[in-house]
Design a protein around this motif. Structure first.
Motif, short mmCIF file in Angstrom:
data_model
loop_
_atom_site.label_atom_id
_atom_site.label_comp_id
_atom_site.label_asym_id
_atom_site.label_seq_id
_atom_site.Cartn_x
_atom_site.Cartn_y
_atom_site.Cartn_z
N ALA A 185 0.79 -1.36 -0.18
CA ALA A 185 -0.05 0.13 0.03
C ALA A 185 0.93 1.26 0.10
O ALA A 185 0.49 2.28 -0.41
CB ALA A 185 -0.80 0.14 1.21
N HIS B 8 -1.57 -1.03 -3.58
CA HIS B 8 -2.90 -1.61 -3.57
C HIS B 8 -3.62 -1.05 -2.33
O HIS B 8 -2.65 -0.31 -1.31
CB HIS B 8 -2.88 -2.98 -3.56
CG HIS B 8 -2.12 -3.66 -2.50
ND1 HIS B 8 -2.06 -3.59 -0.87
CD2 HIS B 8 -0.74 -4.18 -2.53
CE1 HIS B 8 -1.00 -4.30 -0.40
NE2 HIS B 8 -0.34 -4.82 -1.30
N VAL B 9 -4.77 -1.45 -1.94
CA VAL B 9 -5.57 -0.81 -0.66
C VAL B 9 -4.64 -1.48 0.52
O VAL B 9 -4.18 -2.40 0.41
CB VAL B 9 -7.05 -0.86 -0.70
CG1 VAL B 9 -7.56 -0.07 -1.76
CG2 VAL B 9 -7.13 -2.57 -0.58
N GLU B 10 -4.70 -0.85 1.46
CA GLU B 10 -3.96 -1.41 2.86
C GLU B 10 -4.73 -2.90 3.16
O GLU B 10 -5.96 -3.02 3.22
CB GLU B 10 -4.23 -0.57 4.01
CG GLU B 10 -2.97 -0.82 5.16
CD GLU B 10 -3.09 0.19 6.04
OE1 GLU B 10 -2.66 -0.14 7.28
OE2 GLU B 10 -3.28 1.35 5.78
#
Length: 628
Positions: free
Chosen positions: A147, A155-157
Motif C-alpha cells: 500500500a 494496493h489498498v491497505e
C-alpha cells in the motif's frame, strides 16, 4: 550432542505413508464422498508431517548425525501440522459458515494460519530449495507493505488478519486450486508411478529404447530420448527423470564418443520434454485441467503434436550431430535381447488401460487407481515383479516421498496466487503490460516468455505454471488467443525454464552425472532445445498445432510442421545430407519457420527451400562419388 534419532522415526514415516495412500484412495477414488476442503487440509497436513519427519533441516545432515534438539524440533513441527488439521476438522462448521471478509479472524485462527504459512515455506525450502520460498516471501511483503508503493502497483491497505483469512480460512490461498490438484489427480498418478517403479515394470522403457535404437548412429543419445519420454510422462519431474534414466544413458553416450557436456544436455532436454508427453504428462497438466475446466483429455490431446515436435527436433539434432562427427552405435553388451523385451511388452498394458479408461469418460483419479490395480495383477505373473506385502509397503513409501516436493510447492504457490487475488496485483501487472504492448501480440508473447523464465528459475514446473498462468494467460486471452493456447504457452515455458540458464536445474542435475561444466551443459541444452523455444509462438498463431479445427487443417498442419522442424534442426546443426555452408543453413532455417507459420504461401516457400537444399546436396554428393 548428536543422535540417530531421525532413523528411529522411520517406522512413523512408513506408517504415515501407508495411511496417506489409503486415505487418498478412500477419499478420491469415489469410494467415499468427503468435503473437498477437508480432504485438502488432511492431505497437506500429512505431507507436512512427513516432510519434517523425513527431510532434515539441512542436506548436510543426510551424511552425518543430527543434534538431538533439531530432531525434536522437527517432531514438534510435525505434530503442529497435524494440530492444524485437527483444528480445521473440529471447527469445520464455524469456518465454513463464517462470512468472508466480514466476520473477524480469531486469535487462534491467526496463530494456526501464521503457523501453517511458516510450515509451508519451510517444507518448500527443504524439498525444493530457496527460489520458490523467496518468491512467496516477496509476495507476502507486497501484501503487507504494498500500500506504500508509488504508482500503479500500490494496493489498498491489507491487514495481517485479512492476509491470514485469505490464505488459511478461504479456498483462495493455500487450500486453493493447486492444492486441489496435488491432493487428487497428481497424487493418483504419483501412486501409479510408484507401482510401476517398485514392481520393476518401468525398466522396460529403457530396454525397449535400447532395442529400438541399437543400430543407429549415436544410439545411446536416442535411447535417452525414448526412455525419457516414456519415463518422464510418469515421473512428471525433469530432475527425477534425469536421475531415473540419466545414470544409464549419460555414461553410455560418453562411451560412444559424445562429449560430457553434450551427453548431459541431451539427457536434460529429453527429461524436460517428458512433462509435455501424453498420456500422463506432469503435475502441471492436471493443474491446468483444474484451472481451465477443459478436462484432462483435452489438455493431453492438445499437447500431443507439440510434444512430438519437441522430441522430433531433439532426435534430429542428435542424429545430425552423430552423423556429422561419426559417433558410434551402442555397444552390443548393453543391448537386451529382442526376446527379453518382447516377453515383457505386457508391462505396457497399464498405460494402455489408463488411456482407454479415460477415453471411456471415467475420472482421471479412477483411471489412475484402476491402473494401479492392473499393475498389481500383472505383477503376480512373474516372481521378479510380484508385489508382496513388503513391496506394497515400498510402494506407499515411494509414493509418499515423491509427493513431498509436489505438495509442498503447490501449497507455496497457493500463497502467491492467494496474494495476487487479494491485492489485485495480477490485474495491475496485466494492465501495465497491455498498455506497454499496445495490442501487439508478438511483443506481448516475448514479454510473457521472459516472465516465465524469470518466475521459473529454480522453481518446479507446477508452481511456476500456476504463478505464470495467473499473470500471463489473461493477458493473452484479452488479445484474442484461445484459452487452451494461452495456457499451453505458459506450460511450455514453465517446463523449459528447467533447461534455461542461469538457473536450469535439469541441466545442472545432468551435468553432475556427466561430470561436466554445469553452465556449458545448460547452454548446450538451450541449443538442443532451441526448436522447443519457438513452438509455443506458432501454436498461438496456428491453433491447429493443438489439434483444434477441422481434420484436414490438422493433418495439413501436422505434416508441414514436422517437415518444418526437420528443416529448422538441419539449419541449426548445419547438416542435412552433408555439411551445410552458411547460406544453406540460413535457407533451411528460414524454410522451417515458413512451414510452421500458418499459410499456404509460406508452406510452399518452405517446402521449396528445403527441397532445393536437399537436391543440391544430393547432386554434389553424387558427383563426388562418381569422381572418386
Amino acid at each position: 550432542m548428536t543422535s540417530n534419532l531421525r532413523s528411529m522415526l522411520q517406522p512413523a514415516f512408513i506408517g504415515l505413508s501407508i495411511f496417506l495412500c489409503c486415505f487418498q484412495v478412500y477419499t478420491t477414488s469415489g469410494i467415499a464422498i468427503v468435503n473437498s476442503t477437508l480432504q485438502r487440509v488432511a492431505h497437506l497436513s500429512i505431507v507436512l508431517c512427513l516432510v519434517f519427519l523425513f527431510v532434515p533441516i539441512s542436506s548436510a545432515y543426510k551424511k552425518k548425525r543430527e543434534p538431538v534438539p533439531l530432531v525434536l524440533i522437527d517432531v514438534c513441527l510435525a505434530l503442529l501440522a497435524l494440530a492444524i488439521a485437527a483444528y480445521y476438522f473440529l471447527n469445520e462448521t464455524a469456518i465454513f459458515e463464517r462470512f468472508a471478509y466480514v466476520d473477524p479472524v480469531e486469535d487462534i485462527q491467526m496463530a494456526f494460519g501464521t503457523a501453517l504459512i511458516v510450515l509451508v515455506l519451510e517444507a518448500t525450502r527443504r524439498t525444493s530449495g530457496w527460489p520458490l520460498v523467496i518468491v512467496a516471501l516477496c509476495f507476502i511483503a507486497y501484501a503487507l507493505f504494498g500500500a506504500n508503493l508509488p504508482g500503479p502497483l500500490a494496493h489498498v491497505e491489507i491487514s495481517p488478519q485479512s492476509l491470514i483469512e485469505q490464505l488459511f480460512l478461504l479456498t483462495e490461498g493455500i487450500y486453493g486450486v493447486a492444492m486441489s490438484a496435488a491432493a487428487t489427480m497428481i497424487f493418483a498418478f504419483v501412486l501409479f508411478g510408484a507401482f510401476l517403479e517398485v514392481s520393476g515394470m518401468s525398466n522396460l522403457f529403457i530396454d525397449l529404447s535400447c532395442l529400438l535404437t541399437k543400430k543407429t548412429k549415436g544410439g545411446p543419445a536416442k535411447v535417452a530420448i525414448f526412455a525419457s519420454a516414456l519415463f518422464g510422462t510418469i515421473s512428471g519431474s525433469a530432475q527425477a527423470n534425469v536421475y531415473g534414466t540419466g545414470i544409464f544413458t549419460i555414461p553410455l553416450m560418453k562411451r560412444v564418443g559424445y562429449k560430457p557436456y553434450f551427453a548431459g544436455a541431451v539427457e536434460a532436454c529429453a527429461s524436460t520434454g517428458g512433462q509435455l508427453m501424453p498420456p500422463i504428462m506432469g503435475a502441471a497438466a492436471f493443474i491446468m485441467a483444474d484451472v481451465t475446466g477443459l478436462g484432462y483429455l483435452t489438455i493431453a490431446k492438445s499437447a500431443l503434436l507439440p510434444s512430438i515436435l519437441f522430441y522430433l527436433s531433439l532426435y534430429c539434432m542428435i542424429h545430425f550431430e552423430a552423423v556429422k562427427y561419426n559417433i558410434g552405435t551402442m555397444p552390443e553388451s548393453e543391448i537386451p535381447s529382442a526376446q527379453s523385451v518382447i516377453s515383457r511388452l505386457y508391462y505396457m498394458l497399464p498405460l494402455v488401460f489408463l488411456v482407454i479408461v479415460m477415453v471411456m469418460g471415467r475420472s482421471v483419479n479412477s483411471a489412475a487407481f484402476a491402473g494401479c490395480l492392473v499393475i498389481f495383477l500383472l505383477s503376480l505373473i512373474k516372481k521378479e515383479t510380484r508385489l508382496t506385502p513388503s513391496r506394497l509397503k515400498d510402494v506407499a513409501v515411494c509414493a509418499a516421498r515423491n509427493t513431498l516436493m509436489i505438495t509442498s510447492c503447490c501449497a507455496c504457490a497457493g500463497i502467491v496466487v492467494g496474494i495476487i487475488g487479494l491485492t489485485g496485483g495480477g490485474f495491475k501487472l496485466i494492465n501495465m503490460i497491455m498498455n506497454f504492448v499496445d495490442g501487439n501480440l508478438f511483443l506481448l508473447l516475448v514479454m510473457l516468455m521472459i516472465t516465465c523464465f524469470i518466475v521459473g528459475m529454480g522453481v518446479p514446473t507446477a508452481p511456476a505454471y500456476i504463478i505464470v498462468s495467473v499473470l500471463a494467460a489473461p493477458a493473452m486471452i484479452k488479445l484474442g488467443v484461445p484459452m487452451i493456447s494461452a495456457h499451453m504457452f505458459c506450460l511450455y515455458y514453465a517446463v523449459l525454464s528447467t533447461i534455461t540458464p542461469p538457473v536450469c536445474m535439469a541441466a545442472f542435475s545432468a551435468a553432475g552425472i556427466a561430470e561436466a561444466n554445469a553452465m556449458r551443459t545448460g547452454f548446450t541444452s538451450v541449443k538442443l532445445g532451441a526448436i522447443a523455444f519457438i513452438i509455443p509462438f506458432f501454436f498461438v498463431y496456428q491453433p491447429g498445432l493443438l489439434f483444434t479445427g477441422d481434420i484436414l487443417e490438422i493433418l495439413s498442419v501436422s505434416v508441414t510442421s514436422i517437415i518444418g522442424v526437420i528443416g529448422l534442426t538441419a539449419g541449426l546443426q548445419r547438416f542435412l545430407v552433408t555439411r551445410c555452408n552458411i547460406a544453406e543453413s540460413f535457407i533451411l532455417f528460414a524454410s522451417g519457420l515458413c512451414l510452421i507459420y500458418p499459410g499456404s504461401i509460406t508452406d510452399l516457400i518452405g517446402l521449396g527451400g528445403i527441397a532445393l537444399i536437399y537436391a543440391v546436396q544430393r547432386f554434389h554428393g553424387a558427383r563426388k562419388t562418381v569422381k572418386e
